[in-house]
Motif scaffolding. Structure first.
Motif, short mmCIF file in Angstrom:
data_model
loop_
_atom_site.label_atom_id
_atom_site.label_comp_id
_atom_site.label_asym_id
_atom_site.label_seq_id
_atom_site.Cartn_x
_atom_site.Cartn_y
_atom_site.Cartn_z
N VAL A 54 64.53 96.18 122.93
CA VAL A 54 64.65 96.56 121.58
C VAL A 54 63.91 95.23 121.03
O VAL A 54 64.75 94.30 120.65
CB VAL A 54 65.97 96.90 121.24
CG1 VAL A 54 65.33 97.15 119.83
CG2 VAL A 54 66.11 98.32 121.59
N GLN A 55 62.67 95.69 120.43
CA GLN A 55 62.62 94.42 119.40
C GLN A 55 63.11 94.03 118.32
O GLN A 55 63.79 94.40 117.51
CB GLN A 55 60.68 94.68 118.73
CG GLN A 55 60.37 93.73 118.31
CD GLN A 55 59.35 93.88 118.18
OE1 GLN A 55 58.10 94.29 118.99
NE2 GLN A 55 58.48 93.98 116.76
N THR A 56 63.59 93.05 118.60
CA THR A 56 63.90 92.19 117.11
C THR A 56 63.37 91.10 116.67
O THR A 56 63.40 91.10 115.12
CB THR A 56 65.41 91.05 117.53
OG1 THR A 56 64.34 89.96 118.44
CG2 THR A 56 65.82 92.37 118.96
N ARG A 57 62.15 91.04 116.37
CA ARG A 57 61.70 89.79 115.69
C ARG A 57 59.83 90.39 116.12
O ARG A 57 59.78 89.59 117.48
CB ARG A 57 61.88 88.24 115.89
CG ARG A 57 61.49 87.82 114.72
CD ARG A 57 62.23 86.54 114.65
NE ARG A 57 61.97 85.43 115.89
CZ ARG A 57 61.36 84.05 115.43
NH1 ARG A 57 59.88 84.05 114.21
NH2 ARG A 57 60.97 83.72 116.19
N ARG A 58 59.08 89.80 115.27
CA ARG A 58 57.12 89.66 115.95
C ARG A 58 56.72 88.87 114.62
O ARG A 58 56.83 88.78 113.90
CB ARG A 58 57.04 91.22 115.40
CG ARG A 58 55.16 91.31 115.85
CD ARG A 58 54.95 92.67 115.17
NE ARG A 58 53.30 92.69 115.96
CZ ARG A 58 53.18 93.46 117.63
NH1 ARG A 58 54.33 94.01 118.01
NH2 ARG A 58 51.99 93.45 117.12
N TYR A 59 56.72 87.84 115.55
CA TYR A 59 56.04 86.49 114.28
C TYR A 59 54.54 86.32 115.65
O TYR A 59 54.14 86.78 116.56
CB TYR A 59 56.07 85.66 114.62
CG TYR A 59 56.66 85.34 115.89
CD1 TYR A 59 56.61 83.68 116.40
CD2 TYR A 59 57.92 86.03 116.98
CE1 TYR A 59 57.24 83.52 117.55
CE2 TYR A 59 59.10 86.05 117.31
CZ TYR A 59 58.35 84.40 118.49
OH TYR A 59 58.53 84.18 120.10
N THR A 60 53.52 85.74 114.18
CA THR A 60 52.20 84.79 115.08
C THR A 60 52.29 84.02 115.00
O THR A 60 52.71 82.85 114.39
CB THR A 60 50.79 85.29 114.59
OG1 THR A 60 50.95 87.04 113.20
CG2 THR A 60 49.78 84.63 114.64
N VAL A 61 52.12 83.30 115.92
CA VAL A 61 51.67 81.66 116.38
C VAL A 61 50.14 81.12 116.89
O VAL A 61 49.71 81.88 117.51
CB VAL A 61 52.80 81.50 117.87
CG1 VAL A 61 54.24 82.01 117.62
CG2 VAL A 61 52.25 81.59 118.96
N THR A 91 49.79 87.22 118.56
CA THR A 91 51.39 88.39 118.73
C THR A 91 52.50 87.60 119.23
O THR A 91 52.23 87.89 120.56
CB THR A 91 51.13 89.38 118.07
OG1 THR A 91 49.86 88.93 116.75
CG2 THR A 91 52.32 89.35 117.17
N ARG A 92 53.71 87.28 119.36
CA ARG A 92 54.29 87.33 119.96
C ARG A 92 55.59 87.75 119.63
O ARG A 92 55.84 88.62 118.66
CB ARG A 92 54.88 86.01 120.04
CG ARG A 92 54.05 85.40 121.15
CD ARG A 92 54.14 83.68 120.95
NE ARG A 92 53.65 82.99 121.93
CZ ARG A 92 53.22 81.49 122.26
NH1 ARG A 92 54.49 80.99 121.88
NH2 ARG A 92 52.61 80.54 122.50
N TYR A 93 56.43 88.38 120.17
CA TYR A 93 57.92 89.48 119.99
C TYR A 93 58.97 88.29 120.61
O TYR A 93 59.40 88.06 121.33
CB TYR A 93 57.33 90.79 120.54
CG TYR A 93 57.56 91.03 121.33
CD1 TYR A 93 58.97 91.98 122.17
CD2 TYR A 93 56.24 91.33 122.38
CE1 TYR A 93 58.93 91.93 123.40
CE2 TYR A 93 56.37 91.72 123.70
CZ TYR A 93 57.43 91.65 124.15
OH TYR A 93 57.35 92.34 125.41
N ASP A 94 60.59 88.88 119.48
CA ASP A 94 62.05 88.96 120.00
C ASP A 94 61.75 90.15 121.13
O ASP A 94 62.58 90.98 119.98
CB ASP A 94 62.76 87.94 119.35
CG ASP A 94 61.75 86.95 119.29
OD1 ASP A 94 61.23 86.02 120.91
OD2 ASP A 94 62.64 85.85 118.63
#
Length: 383
Positions: free
Chosen positions: A184-191, A200-203
């Motif tokens: 279940v995805q909790t965060r999506r962000y770009t580095v 793009t990565r995700y937690d």
């Protein structure tokens, strides 16, 4: 457990006893040529008692025609005609019905081949030869542009033939267990990963996922010819026949040799134990598909790590199903031959097939499309 089906070796008119019987595809009935009586055989599920609730099914039930094939049974057999007493010799490797050459009685091999070579049921043709020819024509013409020149020259849809293919039909009551991990995805962000580049990565939270449920499957249809069940030679495309399923199996009736008049047929060479693993796999696949609706919370998906199917009860019958078939031998420059098929479901009209390709022409047009794409994208190569 074996389920008997009382079918004699001599198919007679129920009104006058004549054996001069024909199947009318237009009306979907058997017609006595002597008294003109018309009838259809009993629905096979009702005849076998297979129309009861599947969820209550326990143990293994195998109808007579789906019983184990006797490996010692001779292909060439002699049948005594019950009409006139004459002895008729038939090669059961290529035929499962014959006509007495003296009194014209239609002879069934049921009594002689009690090993399952003769089916319990038949699903009669409802699509005419003319309709099948038109469907094959339409399918082939859409692919003629890239077809091999030999195929274009020799193609004739009029050569379509009707064939009864052997299948085992199963009702299954099973229990399925599955285990895996869902995210279940909790965060999506770009580095940033370097100058002018990023990703793009995700937690996500990871959960153990398990499913445990009962499932019933009605009329699961499995090929009972090894060649049609994915065990064929690499030099043909027999698997296209599988692509025109499903059949309306609920319309199948008790086997009567008169339904086969004018058509060819194949004998089955796979027993229930030969297809058991495939039935289990198909049930598992159906269960997995139905169970996906319970996984919507795992927006990153579920990775399954284990699973099993326990069949609590199953019942099998053997059935002939109708296929219109066009075949073409492609003789390649290497000397090898490749057999192509165009198959039409004899009930629904579903069509699938393969056509030999002119590889040089296909390669030329593929290169041309690539070049146009490159030019359209602003890149031009000069040779």
């Amino acid at each position: 457990m074996s389920v008997p089906l009382q079918v004699g070796g001599h198919d007679k008119c129920p009104t006058c006893g004549s054996t001069d019987i024909a199947y009318s595809q237009q009306k979907g009935v058997l017609i006595c040529r002597y008294c003109r009586a018309q009838w259809t055989e009993r629905n096979i599920e009702a005849a076998l008692g297979y129309d009861t609730e599947i969820s209550a099914l326990t143990g293994m039930h195998v109808a007579r025609g789906a019983g184990a094939i006797d490996p010692n049974a001779a292909d060439v057999v002699t049948i005594k005609c019950q009409g006139c007493g004459a002895e008729v010799v038939i090669n059961s490797a290529t035929n499962v019905q014959a006509r007495c050459h003296w009194c014209r009685s239609v002879l069934s091999l049921n009594q002689r081949v009690a090993n399952g070579a003769v089916p319990d049921a038949v699903l009669p043709f409802s699509l005419s030869h003319d309709q099948a020819v038109e469907l094959v024509n339409q399918f082939a013409k859409k692919r003629m542009f890239f077809a091999h020149k030999g195929f274009k020259r020799e193609f004739s849809a009029a050569n379509v033939v009707g064939v009864y293919m052997p299948y085992l039909v199963a009702d299954v009551n099973a229990h399925v267990e599955m285990a895996g991990e869902g995210e279940v995805q909790t965060r999506r962000y770009t580095v940033s990963t370097g100058e002018n580049s990023s990703e793009t990565r995700y937690d996500a939270d990871v959960y153990r996922v398990a499913r445990d449920f009962d499932i019933t499957v009605d009329d699961l249809t499995v090929e009972s010819s090894g060649q049609r069940a994915g065990m064929s030679r690499a030099q043909d495309t027999a698997n296209v026949i599988n692509a025109v399923l499903p059949f309306d199996t609920k319309k199948a009736v008790e086997y009567n040799a008169n339904y086969l008049g004018g058509y060819t047929s194949e004998k089955r060479d796979l027993d229930v134990q030969d297809v058991g693993w495939r039935v289990g796999s198909m049930v598992f696949g159906i269960g997995t598909s139905l169970m996906r609706r319970t996984l919507t919370k795992y927006d990153r998906g579920v990775k399954w790590t284990g699973g099993k199917v326990k069949v609590k009860g199953a019942r099998y019958l053997s059935m002939y199903a109708p296929i219109w078939l066009y075949s073409y031998y492609e003789r390649r420059g290497s000397g090898k031959e490749f057999l192509h098929y165009i198959a039409v479901n004899g009930r629904t009209g579903a069509v699938m097939g393969s056509v030999p390709i002119n590889k040089a022409k296909l390669g030329f047009f593929s290169a041309a499309v690539t070049l146009v794409t490159l030019i359209g994208g602003g890149v031009v190569f000069f040779l």
